[in-house]
Design a protein around this motif. Structure first.
Motif, PDB file in Angstrom:
ATOM      1  N   THR A 193       0.817  -1.225   0.000  1.00 48.46           N
ATOM      2  CA  THR A 193       0.000   0.000   0.000  1.00 48.46           C
ATOM      3  C   THR A 193       0.846   1.269   0.000  1.00 48.46           C
ATOM      4  O   THR A 193       0.296   2.374  -0.018  1.00 48.46           O
ATOM      5  CB  THR A 193      -0.926   0.014   1.234  1.00 48.46           C
ATOM      6  OG1 THR A 193      -0.120  -0.042   2.434  1.00 48.46           O
ATOM      7  CG2 THR A 193      -1.874  -1.181   1.218  1.00 48.46           C
ATOM      8  N   ASN A 194       2.168   1.112   0.015  1.00 48.25           N
ATOM      9  CA  ASN A 194       3.058   2.269   0.143  1.00 48.25           C
ATOM     10  C   ASN A 194       2.886   3.257  -1.009  1.00 48.25           C
ATOM     11  O   ASN A 194       2.728   4.468  -0.802  1.00 48.25           O
ATOM     12  CB  ASN A 194       4.511   1.787   0.214  1.00 48.25           C
ATOM     13  CG  ASN A 194       5.509   2.919   0.350  1.00 48.25           C
ATOM     14  OD1 ASN A 194       5.275   3.883   1.074  1.00 48.25           O
ATOM     15  ND2 ASN A 194       6.618   2.819  -0.359  1.00 48.25           N
ATOM     16  N   SER A 196       0.397   3.683  -3.219  1.00 50.03           N
ATOM     17  CA  SER A 196      -0.914   4.344  -3.265  1.00 50.03           C
ATOM     18  C   SER A 196      -1.054   5.362  -2.139  1.00 50.03           C
ATOM     19  O   SER A 196      -1.677   6.419  -2.317  1.00 50.03           O
ATOM     20  CB  SER A 196      -2.036   3.305  -3.182  1.00 50.03           C
ATOM     21  OG  SER A 196      -1.944   2.550  -1.980  1.00 50.03           O
ATOM     22  N   SER A 197      -0.449   5.076  -0.981  1.00 48.70           N
ATOM     23  CA  SER A 197      -0.509   6.027   0.138  1.00 48.70           C
ATOM     24  C   SER A 197       0.252   7.304  -0.189  1.00 48.70           C
ATOM     25  O   SER A 197      -0.193   8.411   0.136  1.00 48.70           O
ATOM     26  CB  SER A 197       0.067   5.392   1.405  1.00 48.70           C
ATOM     27  OG  SER A 197      -0.696   4.281   1.809  1.00 48.70           O
ATOM     28  N   ALA A 200      -1.759   9.328  -2.930  1.00 40.99           N
ATOM     29  CA  ALA A 200      -3.133   9.740  -2.612  1.00 40.99           C
ATOM     30  C   ALA A 200      -3.207  11.245  -2.354  1.00 40.99           C
ATOM     31  O   ALA A 200      -2.208  11.891  -2.018  1.00 40.99           O
ATOM     32  CB  ALA A 200      -3.629   8.966  -1.395  1.00 40.99           C
ATOM     33  N   TYR A 202      -4.539  14.369  -0.109  1.00 42.26           N
ATOM     34  CA  TYR A 202      -4.881  14.609   1.291  1.00 42.26           C
ATOM     35  C   TYR A 202      -5.434  16.021   1.438  1.00 42.26           C
ATOM     36  O   TYR A 202      -5.024  16.945   0.718  1.00 42.26           O
ATOM     37  CB  TYR A 202      -3.659  14.410   2.184  1.00 42.26           C
ATOM     38  CG  TYR A 202      -3.150  12.978   2.174  1.00 42.26           C
ATOM     39  CD1 TYR A 202      -3.623  12.047   3.085  1.00 42.26           C
ATOM     40  CD2 TYR A 202      -2.217  12.559   1.218  1.00 42.26           C
ATOM     41  CE1 TYR A 202      -3.175  10.735   3.063  1.00 42.26           C
ATOM     42  CE2 TYR A 202      -1.768  11.249   1.188  1.00 42.26           C
ATOM     43  CZ  TYR A 202      -2.249  10.334   2.111  1.00 42.26           C
ATOM     44  OH  TYR A 202      -1.817   9.037   2.080  1.00 42.26           O
ATOM     45  N   TYR A 208      -1.172  14.358   5.523  1.00 37.74           N
ATOM     46  CA  TYR A 208      -0.110  13.658   4.789  1.00 37.74           C
ATOM     47  C   TYR A 208       1.016  13.246   5.724  1.00 37.74           C
ATOM     48  O   TYR A 208       1.478  12.097   5.692  1.00 37.74           O
ATOM     49  CB  TYR A 208       0.435  14.556   3.678  1.00 37.74           C
ATOM     50  CG  TYR A 208       1.677  14.003   3.009  1.00 37.74           C
ATOM     51  CD1 TYR A 208       1.594  12.997   2.056  1.00 37.74           C
ATOM     52  CD2 TYR A 208       2.948  14.489   3.347  1.00 37.74           C
ATOM     53  CE1 TYR A 208       2.737  12.486   1.445  1.00 37.74           C
ATOM     54  CE2 TYR A 208       4.096  13.988   2.746  1.00 37.74           C
ATOM     55  CZ  TYR A 208       3.980  12.991   1.796  1.00 37.74           C
ATOM     56  OH  TYR A 208       5.114  12.481   1.203  1.00 37.74           O
ATOM     57  N   MET A 211       0.224  10.364   7.926  1.00 41.20           N
ATOM     58  CA  MET A 211       0.354   9.107   7.191  1.00 41.20           C
ATOM     59  C   MET A 211       1.809   8.667   7.135  1.00 41.20           C
ATOM     60  O   MET A 211       2.134   7.489   7.365  1.00 41.20           O
ATOM     61  CB  MET A 211      -0.207   9.275   5.775  1.00 41.20           C
ATOM     62  CG  MET A 211      -0.083   8.051   4.871  1.00 41.20           C
ATOM     63  SD  MET A 211       1.529   7.895   4.012  1.00 41.20           S
ATOM     64  CE  MET A 211       1.511   9.360   2.974  1.00 41.20           C
ATOM     65  N   GLN A 215       3.513   5.259   8.727  1.00 40.45           N
ATOM     66  CA  GLN A 215       4.346   4.328   7.963  1.00 40.45           C
ATOM     67  C   GLN A 215       5.677   4.080   8.670  1.00 40.45           C
ATOM     68  O   GLN A 215       6.123   2.935   8.810  1.00 40.45           O
ATOM     69  CB  GLN A 215       4.616   4.884   6.567  1.00 40.45           C
ATOM     70  CG  GLN A 215       3.468   4.777   5.585  1.00 40.45           C
ATOM     71  CD  GLN A 215       3.912   5.186   4.192  1.00 40.45           C
ATOM     72  OE1 GLN A 215       4.724   6.106   4.029  1.00 40.45           O
ATOM     73  NE2 GLN A 215       3.396   4.520   3.181  1.00 40.45           N
TER      74      GLN A 215
END
Length: 609
Positions: A193-194, A196-197, A200, A202, A208, A211, A215
């Motif tokens: 998912t790295n 896409s995160s 993405a 925000y 951001y 997030m 991580q």
């Protein structure tokens, strides 16, 4: 004795009423009868099974040989195929040869004492290397998601190098007993998912950065779990020996040797046992008192008095042991099973400050050593460089303007005589030709852009080159081994650079962001490659440089010149792997720091005016 800590795993996967030795022999007969060739995917699994059976039967030498043979089967076969193609071309009048000579990959897995035996190959390798292999044990249906994503036991195989080294040995570390947290599953989920995160949208900057912090925290948790709950006290096997024994090292070893000499037991200790006891004493600064006691108790199960004396003596020297953490250590060469290559091993506390490189198999490591043997001095391939020895390709896609601006400032200041291409190429030269020129005609090739650059120079074309350069790929996931699917192992462009005989490849094991990567890039290059710049890059104002301005901190004495081609400079580190370890410290994000991986030979630069 140390391999018996995987009883649960053995009961789960070992056939009932089957003797380990008999199973090993039956598998060998199957391979011989069916003519199973090493190009077959099952060959790796069969060797893991035989290694597992040999451990259970107490035949450590056979176990080590089969575990080594299980690594990088597909990659080795592709090296053979590529070289065969050059021979065919040679018959057609083409004289240019490329690729690793497959004769260097030959290995006598049957434990016969000859030039192809494991012992003879390890004796040739530099004593400055500390080599450890990490192997995921045989697991039925490993290609199924529920099987491949979970934590598992781990074979740690120590491969001492040099002419007077002890015999290699293996220890099986069980899976961590933690049903609440599976670090393998969590790391894979985080990496899946790295991208896409990061891409993405925000609502604000705060969301951001929350997030990013989440991580970082998840990856730090996984690294700590891997180091302290999976490897536990056996993580000492990944700590390289001191390059040269200091007085403190000799003192710790002397304590062990004296207690062994004074012991009145009638049973002499094996070289492996003595080596392990010395290892505990010299790495005690990384271990807790409980871990030291557990290790020595396992190593000496039948000599409680000697074990007790050793525990008390080593623990009492905790101050000396702690000082040994600052010792300059040998290069750690990790032979990593392709199935677990995604793990951020270099981010562990025991490795983060020391030189570390990876290879997919001992076969490939030995072959690369033989290909570059004439230029290897004291364990490092020496590259003679000057002001024009490198070439850079920056932002070829022309959509990373901030990164380009920062790196243009850095390169113009630090390496103005490098040929560096930014965002657009001369009309008469295509991008693929620029890559080829950088790889074949220069000592160092630096790429700063998206991915690994194979969108400009495909991996199949890389294999057809004799790559001279050390390759620096600062793009997202540039050296990641990508899962192919089914039963095939993960594969990446770093394998193709090894096939093309490139000394080493530095890159990222997953997606990263440009600013943090640029900080690391500038710090690494300025630490590793000398320059005639007036001021050290260590004094740069990173905040202003990040915004596109070259300005140094005001506390630097004006007018003072630091010639970096003078190797006495405190900021100059000619060994690439040590420079990488230093430069990781400037990364602001743990995810960036943990992503940085080097594959291939240790490299050292030598300045030539």
């Amino acid at each position: 004795m140390y391999g018996r800590n995987f009883d649960k795993y053995e009961r789960k996967y070992f056939p009932k009423n089957e003797k380990p030795g008999d199973l090993c022999e039956r598998i060998k007969k199957i391979i011989t009868k069916t003519g199973l060739h090493s190009s077959v995917v099952e060959y790796g699994a069969f060797n893991k099974m035989m290694g597992f059976a040999a451990i259970a039967a107490g035949d450590e030498k056979k176990a080590v040989n089969h575990l080594i043979e299980s690594h990088a089967v597909l990659h080795r076969q592709q090296v053979n195929l590529r070289y065969k193609k050059t021979e065919i071309r040679d018959n057609c009048g083409y004289t240019y040869k490329f690729g690793v000579n497959p004769s260097h990959l030959k290995f006598n897995v049957d434990c016969q004492e000859d030039s192809q035996s494991l012992e003879s190959k390890l004796a040739e390798l530099p004593r400055e290397w500390y080599m450890v292999q990490l192997t995921q044990p045989y697991k039925p249906c490993k290609w199924l998601p529920e099987a491949s994503n979970s934590v598992h036991p781990l074979h740690l195989t120590v491969l001492p190098t040099g002419p007077k080294a002890i015999a290699p040995f293996t220890i099986t570390v069980p899976a961590p007993d933690n049903s609440m947290y599976d670090l393998c599953a969590d790391v894979k989920n985080l990496l899946d998912t790295n991208k896409s995160s990061l891409q993405a949208e925000y609502g604000n900057h705060s969301m951001y950065w929350k997030m990013r912090q989440k991580q970082n925290n998840r990856m730090m948790t996984a690294v700590k779990e891997m180091e302290y709950n999976w490897l536990r006290e056996w993580r000492l096997l990944l700590i390289a020996d001191s390059l040269e024994n200091s007085d403190d090292t000799r003192e710790m070893i002397g304590i062990v040797d004296k207690l062994i000499a004074d012991d009145r037991s009638l049973t002499p200790l094996s070289p492996k046992t003595v080596w392990l006891l010395r290892k505990v004493s010299t790495t005690a600064g990384y271990l807790s008192k409980t871990e030291i006691a557990r290790l020595i108790t396992v190593i000496l199960p039948d000599n409680k008095k000697l074990a007790s004396n050793l525990i008390l003596s080593i623990v009492s020297k905790s101050k000396t042991a702690t000082k040994l953490r600052q010792e300059k250590r040998k290069t750690t060469v990790l032979i990593v099973d392709e199935e677990i290559d995604y793990l951020p091993l270099e981010a562990m506390e025991i490795l983060q400050d020391h030189p570390v490189t990876r290879f997919p198999s001992l076969h490939v490591a030995y072959a690369m050593f033989k290909e570059h043997e004439e230029s290897i001095v004291e364990g490092c391939k020496v590259m003679v460089i000057n002001e024009e020895s490198g070439m850079g390709i920056v932002n070829p896609s022309n959509n990373l303007p901030k990164m380009e601006k920062r790196l243009r400032i850095f390169m113009d200041y630090w390496l103005p005589k490098w040929r560096t291409i930014y965002n657009a190429l001369p009309e008469e030269e295509g991008l693929a030709n620029a890559f080829v020129n950088a790889l074949v005609n220069h000592e160092i090739m630096m790429y700063n852009g998206h991915g690994s650059g194979i969108q400009y120079l495909p991996g199949e074309k890389i294999e057809k080159l004799r790559v001279r350069a050390a390759v620096l790929l600062f793009g997202c996931g540039s050296v990641k081994l990508v899962p192919i699917g089914g039963r095939f192992p993960p594969y990446g462009v770093s394998n193709q650079y090894l096939t093309a005989c490139s000394p080493c490849t530095l890159g990222m094991n997953w997606e990263v962001t440009d600013l943090d990567t640029d900080r690391m890039t500038s710090c690494f290059i300025s630490t590793w490659i000398p320059s005639k710049a007036e001021k050290s890059w260590n004094y740069i104002d990173f905040e202003k440089w990040s915004n596109g301005t070259l300005e140094f901190k005001s506390n630097l004495e004006r007018g003072k010149k630091e010639q970096f081609n003078d190797t006495t400079s405190p900021f100059f580190e000619p060994e690439m792997l040590r420079a990488v370890a230093i430069s990781k410290k400037v990364c602001l994000q743990f995810m960036t720091k943990a992503a940085i991986v080097v594959r291939g030979l240790p490299v050292k630069v030598k300045w030539n005016e």
